[in-house]
Enzyme design. Sequence first.
Site, PDB file in Angstrom:
ATOM      1  N   ILE A  13      10.603  68.946 154.872  1.00 36.04           N
ATOM      2  CA  ILE A  13      11.305  70.124 155.398  1.00 36.04           C
ATOM      3  C   ILE A  13      12.793  69.843 155.620  1.00 36.04           C
ATOM      4  O   ILE A  13      13.614  70.753 155.517  1.00 36.04           O
ATOM      5  CB  ILE A  13      10.610  70.662 156.677  1.00 36.04           C
ATOM      6  CG1 ILE A  13      11.064  72.092 156.955  1.00 36.04           C
ATOM      7  CG2 ILE A  13      10.834  69.763 157.881  1.00 36.04           C
ATOM      8  CD1 ILE A  13      10.735  73.079 155.894  1.00 36.04           C
ATOM      9  N   SER A  35      15.282  57.721 160.330  1.00 32.13           N
ATOM     10  CA  SER A  35      14.013  57.835 159.628  1.00 32.13           C
ATOM     11  C   SER A  35      13.594  56.440 159.209  1.00 32.13           C
ATOM     12  O   SER A  35      14.437  55.616 158.845  1.00 32.13           O
ATOM     13  CB  SER A  35      14.197  58.741 158.403  1.00 32.13           C
ATOM     14  OG  SER A  35      13.048  59.483 158.141  1.00 32.13           O
ATOM     15  N   ARG A  36      12.279  56.171 159.287  1.00 36.16           N
ATOM     16  CA  ARG A  36      11.821  54.816 159.006  1.00 36.16           C
ATOM     17  C   ARG A  36      11.923  54.478 157.529  1.00 36.16           C
ATOM     18  O   ARG A  36      12.198  53.339 157.151  1.00 36.16           O
ATOM     19  CB  ARG A  36      10.374  54.639 159.479  1.00 36.16           C
ATOM     20  CG  ARG A  36      10.189  54.870 160.962  1.00 36.16           C
ATOM     21  CD  ARG A  36       8.747  55.157 161.297  1.00 36.16           C
ATOM     22  NE  ARG A  36       8.217  56.213 160.423  1.00 36.16           N
ATOM     23  CZ  ARG A  36       6.946  56.578 160.367  1.00 36.16           C
ATOM     24  NH1 ARG A  36       6.057  55.976 161.137  1.00 36.16           N
ATOM     25  NH2 ARG A  36       6.555  57.526 159.552  1.00 36.16           N
ATOM     26  N   LYS A  89       8.799  73.465 164.190  1.00 29.45           N
ATOM     27  CA  LYS A  89       7.533  74.020 164.651  1.00 29.45           C
ATOM     28  C   LYS A  89       6.388  73.117 164.187  1.00 29.45           C
ATOM     29  O   LYS A  89       6.529  72.478 163.142  1.00 29.45           O
ATOM     30  CB  LYS A  89       7.320  75.455 164.181  1.00 29.45           C
ATOM     31  CG  LYS A  89       7.448  75.690 162.669  1.00 29.45           C
ATOM     32  CD  LYS A  89       6.501  75.130 161.677  1.00 29.45           C
ATOM     33  CE  LYS A  89       5.046  75.220 161.829  1.00 29.45           C
ATOM     34  NZ  LYS A  89       4.358  74.779 160.553  1.00 29.45           N
ATOM     35  N   ASP A 167      -1.398  74.499 161.160  1.00 32.64           N
ATOM     36  CA  ASP A 167       0.024  74.201 160.886  1.00 32.64           C
ATOM     37  C   ASP A 167       0.672  75.406 160.191  1.00 32.64           C
ATOM     38  O   ASP A 167       1.674  75.922 160.692  1.00 32.64           O
ATOM     39  CB  ASP A 167       0.178  72.919 160.061  1.00 32.64           C
ATOM     40  CG  ASP A 167       1.630  72.671 159.698  1.00 32.64           C
ATOM     41  OD1 ASP A 167       2.367  72.125 160.534  1.00 32.64           O
ATOM     42  OD2 ASP A 167       2.040  73.064 158.588  1.00 32.64           O
TER      43      ASP A 167
HETATM   44  P1  NAP Z   1       6.609  65.111 156.264  1.00 31.71           P
HETATM   45  O1  NAP Z   1       7.542  65.156 155.104  1.00 31.71           O
HETATM   46  O2  NAP Z   1       5.263  64.522 156.072  1.00 31.71           O
HETATM   47  O3  NAP Z   1       7.214  64.358 157.543  1.00 31.71           O
HETATM   48  C1  NAP Z   1       8.547  64.348 157.914  1.00 31.71           C
HETATM   49  C2  NAP Z   1       8.984  62.927 158.205  1.00 31.71           C
HETATM   50  O4  NAP Z   1       8.594  62.561 159.538  1.00 31.71           O
HETATM   51  C3  NAP Z   1       8.343  61.872 157.339  1.00 31.71           C
HETATM   52  O5  NAP Z   1       8.955  61.818 156.087  1.00 31.71           O
HETATM   53  C4  NAP Z   1       8.524  60.611 158.155  1.00 31.71           C
HETATM   54  O6  NAP Z   1       9.770  59.992 157.846  1.00 31.71           O
HETATM   55  C5  NAP Z   1       8.548  61.123 159.579  1.00 31.71           C
HETATM   56  N1  NAP Z   1       7.308  60.682 160.225  1.00 31.71           N
HETATM   57  C6  NAP Z   1       6.064  60.731 159.725  1.00 31.71           C
HETATM   58  N2  NAP Z   1       5.194  60.165 160.583  1.00 31.71           N
HETATM   59  C7  NAP Z   1       5.928  59.750 161.632  1.00 31.71           C
HETATM   60  C8  NAP Z   1       5.609  59.044 162.818  1.00 31.71           C
HETATM   61  N3  NAP Z   1       4.380  58.643 163.080  1.00 31.71           N
HETATM   62  N4  NAP Z   1       6.604  58.789 163.677  1.00 31.71           N
HETATM   63  C9  NAP Z   1       7.862  59.139 163.407  1.00 31.71           C
HETATM   64  N5  NAP Z   1       8.221  59.793 162.267  1.00 31.71           N
HETATM   65  C10 NAP Z   1       7.254  60.089 161.397  1.00 31.71           C
HETATM   66  O7  NAP Z   1       6.395  66.574 156.872  1.00 31.71           O
HETATM   67  P2  NAP Z   1       7.244  67.892 156.716  1.00 31.71           P
HETATM   68  O8  NAP Z   1       6.580  68.752 155.720  1.00 31.71           O
HETATM   69  O9  NAP Z   1       8.684  67.622 156.579  1.00 31.71           O
HETATM   70  O10 NAP Z   1       6.911  68.530 158.148  1.00 31.71           O
HETATM   71  C11 NAP Z   1       7.507  68.065 159.327  1.00 31.71           C
HETATM   72  C12 NAP Z   1       7.476  69.189 160.344  1.00 31.71           C
HETATM   73  O11 NAP Z   1       8.117  70.338 159.781  1.00 31.71           O
HETATM   74  C13 NAP Z   1       6.065  69.631 160.733  1.00 31.71           C
HETATM   75  O12 NAP Z   1       6.006  69.926 162.103  1.00 31.71           O
HETATM   76  C14 NAP Z   1       5.838  70.890 159.895  1.00 31.71           C
HETATM   77  O13 NAP Z   1       4.949  71.806 160.521  1.00 31.71           O
HETATM   78  C15 NAP Z   1       7.254  71.457 159.839  1.00 31.71           C
HETATM   79  N6  NAP Z   1       7.484  72.328 158.693  1.00 31.71           N
HETATM   80  C16 NAP Z   1       7.134  71.928 157.431  1.00 31.71           C
HETATM   81  C17 NAP Z   1       7.304  72.819 156.363  1.00 31.71           C
HETATM   82  C18 NAP Z   1       6.952  72.438 154.947  1.00 31.71           C
HETATM   83  O14 NAP Z   1       7.009  73.290 154.072  1.00 31.71           O
HETATM   84  N7  NAP Z   1       6.613  71.210 154.651  1.00 31.71           N
HETATM   85  C19 NAP Z   1       7.819  74.082 156.590  1.00 31.71           C
HETATM   86  C20 NAP Z   1       8.222  74.431 157.874  1.00 31.71           C
HETATM   87  C21 NAP Z   1       8.040  73.549 158.909  1.00 31.71           C
HETATM   88  P3  NAP Z   1       9.906  58.373 157.915  1.00 31.71           P
HETATM   89  O15 NAP Z   1       8.635  57.788 157.399  1.00 31.71           O
HETATM   90  O16 NAP Z   1      11.097  58.074 157.068  1.00 31.71           O
HETATM   91  O17 NAP Z   1      10.115  58.057 159.375  1.00 31.71           O
END
Ligand code: NAP
Length: 289
Positions: A13, A35-36, A89, A167
């Site tokens: 996101i 970010s890790r 969110k 979600d």
């Molecule tokens: P994602 O790509 O899986 O996660 C975002 C980043 O968070 C990961 O790349 C990771 O970066 C970090 N992360 C993962 N596990 C973690 C942990 N245990 N501790 C700390 N950091 C961690 O997910 P995303 O799709 O971007 O979604 C993230 C949020 O945005 C969620 O709440 C989701 O509901 C919301 N969102 C997503 C979308 C969508 O389309 N995907 C749309 C709207 C909102 P590092 O490994 O580099 O730390």
Amino acid sequence: KPIRIGIVGVGKIVRDQHLPALAGNADFELVCAASRNATVDGIANFPTIETMLAAVKDLDAVSLCMPPQYRYDAARKALEAGKHVFMEKPPGATVREVEDLRDLAAAKRLSLFASWHSRYAPAVEAARKFLAATRIKSAAIVWKEDVRRWHPNQDWIWQAGGLGVFDPGINALSIATHILPAMYVTEAALDFPANKDAPVAARIAFRSAEGTPVTMDLDWLQTGPQSWDILADTEAGKMLLSSGGAKLSIDGKLVHEAPEREYPALYERFAEIVRAGRSDVDLAPLRIG
Ligand code: NAP
């Protein structure tokens, strides 16, 4: 003076929405990321929020984009360090932890923003106005998408606190709690895969204080056309808010459609509350979900 902001949890996101929205908003200057496993080009990068907060002294705000289970600790650290906080969110895994963050932000006179991007979809306000001017006989939320297409390799989403099909479902609830009367759950059936801690489908019945029935059908295994719809049978006609809040039709006639700009609008709102010294934390979608 631009608000100097750092972004935490650089994943899907952030790249899809946060970076372009910040680049297009003169109220913000993106100065760092934590970010890790990922970095953002052209700014200072850190492996953790702790190292970022310790190194970047003149930071005003952080945007927390990691999965919800890990948001509370990061938000607390940022608030303790005197930063305004934007939260993706859902704002947390439980209601109580977000209430605690809201209280901490108030005590520290900092702005906390529990962002609900779907509320900023183009036709949501038009739907809210239409419904406010009529009597709703019944409503139905239908949110069906293909988890393999939208959430590939996202293990967190299937773990406890990841919310599973809620979600995306909480996006529907963020719109529903904004445009429909207050309602409460009367029945719910959640389907859990045998090897997962979060549901893949759910059917929920709600009732408003006036007795209006509302149903919600969530399914994460829908292939082909995807459904992100809210329907309402009203005294002024049958309303369909479709495409996740992008289009509004009444009795089959399209009455509102505009270009999507949810994330630019979220950052405009965040700048507004930071400048005004206020928070925006509506827990209704999380409480009902
Ligand atoms: P994602 O790509 O899986 O996660 C975002 C980043 O968070 C990961 O790349 C990771 O970066 C970090 N992360 C993962 N596990 C973690 C942990 N245990 N501790 C700390 N950091 C961690 O997910 P995303 O799709 O971007 O979604 C993230 C949020 O945005 C969620 O709440 C989701 O509901 C919301 N969102 C997503 C979308 C969508 O389309 N995907 C749309 C709207 C909102 P590092 O490994 O580099 O730390």
